[in-house]
Motif scaffolding. Structure first.
Motif, PDB file in Angstrom:
ATOM      1  N   UNK A   1      35.059  44.493   0.317  1.00 58.05           N
ATOM      2  CA  UNK A   1      34.711  43.960   1.842  1.00 58.05           C
ATOM      3  C   UNK A   1      36.023  43.478   2.383  1.00 58.05           C
ATOM      4  N   UNK A   2      36.616  44.131   3.427  1.00 52.21           N
ATOM      5  CA  UNK A   2      37.730  43.468   4.200  1.00 52.21           C
ATOM      6  C   UNK A   2      37.056  43.025   5.518  1.00 52.21           C
ATOM      7  N   UNK A   3      37.479  41.757   5.826  1.00 48.64           N
ATOM      8  CA  UNK A   3      36.841  41.211   6.970  1.00 48.64           C
ATOM      9  C   UNK A   3      38.324  41.114   7.995  1.00 48.64           C
ATOM     10  N   UNK A   4      38.449  41.969   9.043  1.00 48.55           N
ATOM     11  CA  UNK A   4      39.550  41.802   9.768  1.00 48.55           C
ATOM     12  C   UNK A   4      39.354  40.893  11.095  1.00 48.55           C
ATOM     13  N   UNK A   5      38.348  40.310  11.292  1.00 48.46           N
ATOM     14  CA  UNK A   5      37.828  39.473  12.247  1.00 48.46           C
ATOM     15  C   UNK A   5      38.301  37.894  11.976  1.00 48.46           C
ATOM     16  N   UNK A   6      38.245  37.124  13.077  1.00 45.61           N
ATOM     17  CA  UNK A   6      38.479  35.848  12.834  1.00 45.61           C
ATOM     18  C   UNK A   6      37.486  34.733  12.687  1.00 45.61           C
TER      19      UNK A   6
ATOM     20  N   UNK B   1      32.515  50.873   8.461  1.00 48.53           N
ATOM     21  CA  UNK B   1      32.860  49.723   8.999  1.00 48.53           C
ATOM     22  C   UNK B   1      31.594  49.350   9.734  1.00 48.53           C
ATOM     23  N   UNK B   2      31.782  48.044   9.877  1.00 49.99           N
ATOM     24  CA  UNK B   2      30.468  47.351  10.733  1.00 49.99           C
ATOM     25  C   UNK B   2      31.139  46.303  11.423  1.00 49.99           C
ATOM     26  N   UNK B   3      31.598  46.447  12.745  1.00 53.82           N
ATOM     27  CA  UNK B   3      32.299  45.559  13.461  1.00 53.82           C
ATOM     28  C   UNK B   3      33.718  45.090  12.716  1.00 53.82           C
TER      29      UNK B   3
ATOM     30  N   UNK C   1      27.195  40.923  10.618  1.00 49.48           N
ATOM     31  CA  UNK C   1      27.461  42.234  10.919  1.00 49.48           C
ATOM     32  C   UNK C   1      26.309  42.972  10.601  1.00 49.48           C
ATOM     33  N   UNK C   2      25.273  42.439  10.195  1.00 44.48           N
ATOM     34  CA  UNK C   2      23.812  43.368  10.130  1.00 44.48           C
ATOM     35  C   UNK C   2      23.770  44.158   8.888  1.00 44.48           C
TER      36      UNK C   2
END
Length: 164
Positions: free
Chosen positions: A52-57, A25-27, A134-135
């Motif tokens: 790659x899952x992006x859980x952010x908005x 995970x990264x952020x 996310x770097x």
């Protein structure tokens, strides 16, 4: 007493399950099961795959990758052009907010060139993924003889559910 023993058993079991699940995970980004197919020792290239899952908005972008195993790593995708399936280099891959991008055979993948050597099944090698927001995220790529079963499919009674 039984409840305590059950908790202790679960505590011992969880690290083993997590090691098998092989997620990073990264952020808001979660990178699931990085893997590579075992190639013949003489093959000049290899490829790495993951989800790659992006859980952010907020959307992010994968800008590149690197590994000490290869002289060069590039983002590639398979595209249909004039009825022919071919591979092409892409500069970045968008990771939509609340979505996922699968790097898999016949889709997006990280192409590894100028390999110092081919890794064999059972080995792992480090891969650094560089995201715009996310770097850098370092993952371990598991080398396998076969492609993993698609996630969501029940695997030998382990249940195919994943935490989101």
């Amino acid at each position: 007493m039984t409840f305590k023993n059950a908790l202790l058993g679960l505590g011992l079991l969880l690290p083993a399950l997590l090691a098998q699940a092989h997620e990073y995970a990264a952020g808001p980004l979660h990178i699931e099961h990085p893997w590579s197919r075992e190639m013949p020792p003489v093959a000049p290239t290899s490829a790495a795959y993951f989800v790659v899952h992006n859980t952010g908005n907020e959307a992010d972008r994968l800008l590149g990758a690197s590994t000490p195993l290869a002289g060069k790593a590039e983002l590639h995708e398979h595209v249909h052009a004039d009825g022919v399936m071919k591979m092409q280099h892409v500069t970045d891959v968008a990771i939509p907010a609340g979505g996922e991008v699968r790097f898999e055979p016949m889709g997006y993948h990280v192409m590894l060139f100028n390999l110092k050597r081919q890794a064999s099944a059972g080995e792992r090698f480090p891969l650094t993924l560089t995201f715009e927001k996310a770097g850098e995220v370092q993952v371990e790529v598991a080398v396998q003889k076969e492609a993993p079963k698609p996630s969501g499919a029940a695997e030998n009674g382990h249940g195919g559910h994943h935490a989101h």
